[in-house]
Each structure stands twice: as C-alpha cells, then as structure tokens.
Design an enzyme around this catalytic site. Structure first.
Site, PDB file in Angstrom:
ATOM      1  N   LYS A  71       0.859  -1.207   0.000  1.00  0.00           N
ATOM      2  CA  LYS A  71       0.000   0.000   0.000  1.00  0.00           C
ATOM      3  C   LYS A  71       0.885   1.244   0.000  1.00  0.00           C
ATOM      4  CE  LYS A  71      -3.576   0.156   2.877  1.00  0.00           C
ATOM      5  NZ  LYS A  71      -4.384   0.319   4.111  1.00  0.00           N
TER       6      LYS A  71
ATOM      7  N   GLU B 127     -17.739   8.038   2.550  1.00  0.00           N
ATOM      8  CA  GLU B 127     -17.022   7.426   1.417  1.00  0.00           C
ATOM      9  C   GLU B 127     -17.697   7.876   0.118  1.00  0.00           C
ATOM     10  OE1 GLU B 127     -16.293   3.239   1.749  1.00  0.00           O
ATOM     11  OE2 GLU B 127     -15.900   3.425   3.896  1.00  0.00           O
TER      12      GLU B 127
ATOM     13  N   HIS C 184     -33.582   8.741   1.894  1.00  0.00           N
ATOM     14  CA  HIS C 184     -33.804   7.926   0.700  1.00  0.00           C
ATOM     15  C   HIS C 184     -33.990   6.477   1.130  1.00  0.00           C
ATOM     16  CE1 HIS C 184     -32.752  11.339  -1.746  1.00  0.00           C
ATOM     17  NE2 HIS C 184     -31.593  11.452  -1.120  1.00  0.00           N
TER      18      HIS C 184
ATOM     19  N   GLY D 226     -34.199   2.547   0.948  1.00  0.00           N
ATOM     20  CA  GLY D 226     -33.368   1.627   0.147  1.00  0.00           C
ATOM     21  C   GLY D 226     -33.348   0.243   0.758  1.00  0.00           C
TER      22      GLY D 226
ATOM     23  N   CYS E  56     -19.168   2.054   8.852  1.00  0.00           N
ATOM     24  CA  CYS E  56     -19.445   2.870  10.040  1.00  0.00           C
ATOM     25  C   CYS E  56     -20.821   2.662  10.669  1.00  0.00           C
ATOM     26  CB  CYS E  56     -19.248   4.339   9.684  1.00  0.00           C
ATOM     27  SG  CYS E  56     -17.526   4.689   9.350  1.00  0.00           S
TER      28      CYS E  56
ATOM     29  N   LYS F 164     -22.752   1.468  -1.374  1.00  0.00           N
ATOM     30  CA  LYS F 164     -23.407   2.662  -1.924  1.00  0.00           C
ATOM     31  C   LYS F 164     -22.638   3.056  -3.165  1.00  0.00           C
ATOM     32  CE  LYS F 164     -20.861   6.333   0.365  1.00  0.00           C
ATOM     33  NZ  LYS F 164     -20.977   7.621   1.019  1.00  0.00           N
TER      34      LYS F 164
END
Ligand code: UDX
Length: 436
Positions: free
Chosen positions: A37, A155, A254, A256, A263, A323
């Site tokens: 990384k 995110e 919203h 869903g 989180c 998402k």
C-alpha cells in the site's frame, strides 16, 4: 505555523487525513504496516477508489509536503503531532477492539523523544481518550497530549467532506493542545469553519450520536417505505415533504435496501453495547439494528416470493458496493442477498462499476459480467442494489429484449417507472406501488 505530522493507519480515514493535512501546509508522513500500500501511495496511486483523492495525493507528493513510509519509529521521533487512524473493529459483543491503538501508544511510549500531541482519529468508545491518557502517562517521562478528533467523512464524498466540514470537533483536557490543533487546521480556521472545543467524552459521543442519528433517519424512512407499500402511499413524496421541514431536513431520507458500510453498522452496534454496559440502554438503536438487518432480508424474501421460490430462475444483481461512488462492500446489502441466493443454489450474474474485485474475494464462484447488459442477459430478475449513475440510465428497450423474464426489483428507486410501464415490465420498488 506548519507542523510535522505523522498519520498512523492509512485506511479511508487515514489517507484522507494525511493528504488533507498536507494540503493545509503541514509536513505529513503516512504510516502503514502494508508495504505494498505504501509503495502504491508513494507512486501516486491510491489503493482505494475515492473520487478526487489521487489528484490531491499527487499534488502533495510533488510539493514534498507528503510522503509515506513503513518506518513508524522514525516518524514518531520526527513528528510533533501523531494522528492515530487505525481500525477499531467490532468484537463479538459489539464493542470496539482497541488493540491496534494500544500498539501505537506502546510504540510512542518507547520511541518518543519529546512531548507529542497524539490525535485519536479512529472512532472509539466513550471514555477511551481518558483511559489512553492514563495508560500513556504511566511509566512515561513525557506528559503527552491526547486529543479526540472524530471524522465525519462519507465514502465517495470524502475529499469534499474533508475540505468542507460542517464542523471540526476537538476533545482535549488542556489549552496547549488546543493551540496546536488550531495550527494543524489553520486553513479551516481561515474559512471560518466552526470548531467545537469540548471534553474527551463529549467529542467521542458526538461521533456516535451523529452517526447513529443518520442511520436512524435511514432506518425510519425504510420502515415508512414498507408501510407505504401496504397503504399505497409514495415514500419519495413523503420524504420530500418531510425534508421541507427545517427541523427534519431532506438528507438521509432515501429509502433503500438497508444501510451498509464500515461505520453505521459498527457504530450502531457499539453504541448499543456501550449503553447496555453502563445500564443506560439506548433501546431505540437496538430496534434500528434489528430493523436494518430485517430490511436486507425482506429484500431477499420479496424477490424469492416474486420468483415463486426461484424454481430454475436466474437472477442478475447490479450494484455490489454498499453505496455508489465507492469500491467498498463492507456490510453491503449485496452480501446478504448473495449469501441467501447461494444457499438456495440460484444462478447469479452480477455487475458493479468498481466493487467487483473486492466482492470476488468474498464470492469467487459467481459470474462477474463485463458490463451491466452482459449481467442482465437471459435473467428472470434484475435486482438493483446500488444507485450507480450507470444504472439510472439503463437502456430498458435493450434490457426487455435480452431478459428471459422482464422483471425488475429496483431497491433504490432509480429506474424510470413510466418507461417500465410503457415497455411492459413487471417491477417491485421500495415504498411505492408494485406492478405485476
Ligand atoms: C457515514 C456517515 O455519513 C459519515 O459521516 C461517517 O463519517 C461515516 O459513516 P458512509 O458510511 O461513508 O458515511 O456513507 P453514507 O453516505 O452515510 O451511507 C451509509 C449507508 O446508508 C449506505 O449504505 C447508503 O446507501 C445508505 N443510505 C444513505 C441510505 O440508504 N439512504 C440515505 O438516504 C443515505
């Protein structure tokens, strides 16, 4: 003036913190134990998909304000401010596991050559900063500052959120560390971003209380959506009208398939566990955790019922990330759905613009299509789980021709209903009338 900073733990939060603080004019070293990384970051390539991050990464590498290393010892010695952004994964009982933070503090105790300001960026249980300060004070010649500085990055929008926070929360127990943190975040000070200066416990709880309230809004509108389907109301109209009330606000309403991510699920379980531990149960969060899991399973049960127990049917799933605008699949609804479909031995074809590599590490034996139309071909059901823009503009005429059965279950309400009606699709939605 500029500070020498190291950020330990280069995950989503650590990477944004390192890049953002460098862009604020500080000299920052990002530290991680994963050398591949670090190598990738040093070459200007982000190991995670986050819109806009590589531009800032490369700009700050080029300015020599930002670098990455695996050498935690040198960085602890050279830095005035040490941000700890390591993971705090959930234990079996829902509590946060602090072992990685403790490892860093033990390093600091041994290696520090002067008084440091240690900033806890990771989300930690209430009381942790105080306990860490006590832990570090034992057998340590320096009385290091401990500062709580929770993050509120989303995110997929993390770059914007870092540079345009609604507020910066700083928990501390002394004035010196406040001055140091004002210096660290001076760029935000200059554009009058509000700072909340408070004690450690309040800072820690602000994070949990904020996140869990956002999750509560989602859990609430999802249950209103289920109710709407029965009584024939339209949850999008309801959410829009609710949001016009300044006390409620339009965001996070919203409906869903249930919230996911690294989180909300972790923080709701942690807050629930903390409440129970001190005999102040936050039962509304217990109900939320249960409702959210039920929402994901409900999606599966509705699909199974609609497909008459699947008998030989093939299912296409569009959207694997938790998402849109992220490659992160943690606690994604797709994990619950695919696990159940595999248990029922159903043929599955999937697509996601960014998350297929991560998803294939968990589910190597399903078919990953090159594009959304390849995934849809010859399927009896199209299940949309993530609101990627690619799926908002699907060519329904083409889909009608290539599906075996023209049925769509749109759990994000992104497909045009009028067009589905005109083309003769049967469909299920969230919080709206179904059409068969
Ligand atoms: C969240 C918080 O928003 C952020 O402040 C915190 O720092 C980290 O956790 P994140 O998990 O990245 O950010 O994503 P977010 O945009 O909050 O969405 C979380 C989940 O809720 C996703 O699964 C998303 O699909 C879902 N969601 C969000 C809804 O179902 N409806 C909504 O209206 C908003």
């Amino acid at each position: 003036m500029s500070k020498n900073i190291c950020v330990i733990g280069i995950g989503y939060v650590g990477l944004l913190t390192a890049v953002g603080l460098a862009d604020f004019g500080n000299y920052v070293v990002g530290i991680d134990i994963d050398s591949s990384k670090i190598k990738s970051l040093q070459s200007g390539k982000s190991p995670i998909f986050e819109p806009g991050i590589e531009e800032y990464l490369r700009k700050n590498l080029a300015s020599n304000r930002l670098s990455f290393s695996v050498d935690v010892s040198k960085s602890i010695k050279d830095s005035q401010v040490i941000f700890i952004a390591v993971g705090t994964p959930s234990k079996e009982n829902g509590e946060a596991d602090l072992r990685y933070i403790i490892e860093v503090l033990d390093n600091i105790r041994i290696l520090a050559n002067e008084k440091k300001t240690i900033v806890i960026k990771s989300t930690v249980p209430i009381g942790t900063n105080r306990r860490l300060h006590e832990y570090l004070s034992k057998d340590c010649i320096y009385n290091h500052h401990i500062v709580s500085n929770p993050e509120f990055l989303r995110e997929g929008k993390a770059v914007y959120d870092f540079f345009h926070p609604d507020r910066v929360v700083i928990g501390s127990n002394d004035e010196d560390s406040k001055e140091i943190m004002k210096d660290v975040y001076r760029s935000l000070n200059r554009i009058n971003v509000p700072f909340v200066w408070c004690d450690w416990e309040s800072s820690e709880l602000i994070k949990y209380a904020s996140n869990c309230f956002l999750a509560l809004k989602i859990g609430y509108i999802n249950q209103i959506a289920s109710f709407s389907e029965i009584v024939g109301a339209d949850v999008q109209v309801i959410a829009k009208a609710m949001g016009m009330d300044g006390r409620i606000g339009p965001k996070f309403l919203h409906a869903g398939p249930g919230y996911g991510g690294s989180c909300f699920p972790k923080d709701t379980r942690a807050l629930s566990a903390m409440g129970k531990k001190v005999n102040a149960p936050i039962s509304i969060i217990d109900a939320l955790v249960k409702a959210n899991e039920e929402q994901k399973v409900n999606i599966y049960n509705r699909l199974k019922k609609r497909l008459d127990n699947f008998n030989g049917k093939k299912v296409c799933i569009l959207g694997l990330s938790f998402k849109a605008e992220t490659d992160d699949i943690r606690e994604s609804c797709a994990i619950t759905i695919v696990n159940n479909l595999l248990k029922d031995n159903i043929d599955i074809q999937v697509h996601d613009p960014k998350a297929m590599l991560n998803f294939s590490k968990e589910f190597p034996n399903i078919i990953y299509a090159d594009n959304e139309y390849e995934a849809i071909k010859n399927c009896d059901a199209l299940l949309i789980l993530t609101e990627w823009n690619e799926y908002r503009s699907l060519d329904l005429v083409r889909i009608k021709q290539i599906m075996r059965t023209a049925y769509i279950f749109d759990t994000r309400n992104v497909v045009d209903i009028g067009e589905m009606d005109r083309l003769g699709f049967s469909y299920d939605l969230i919080g709206k009338r179904t059409h068969l």
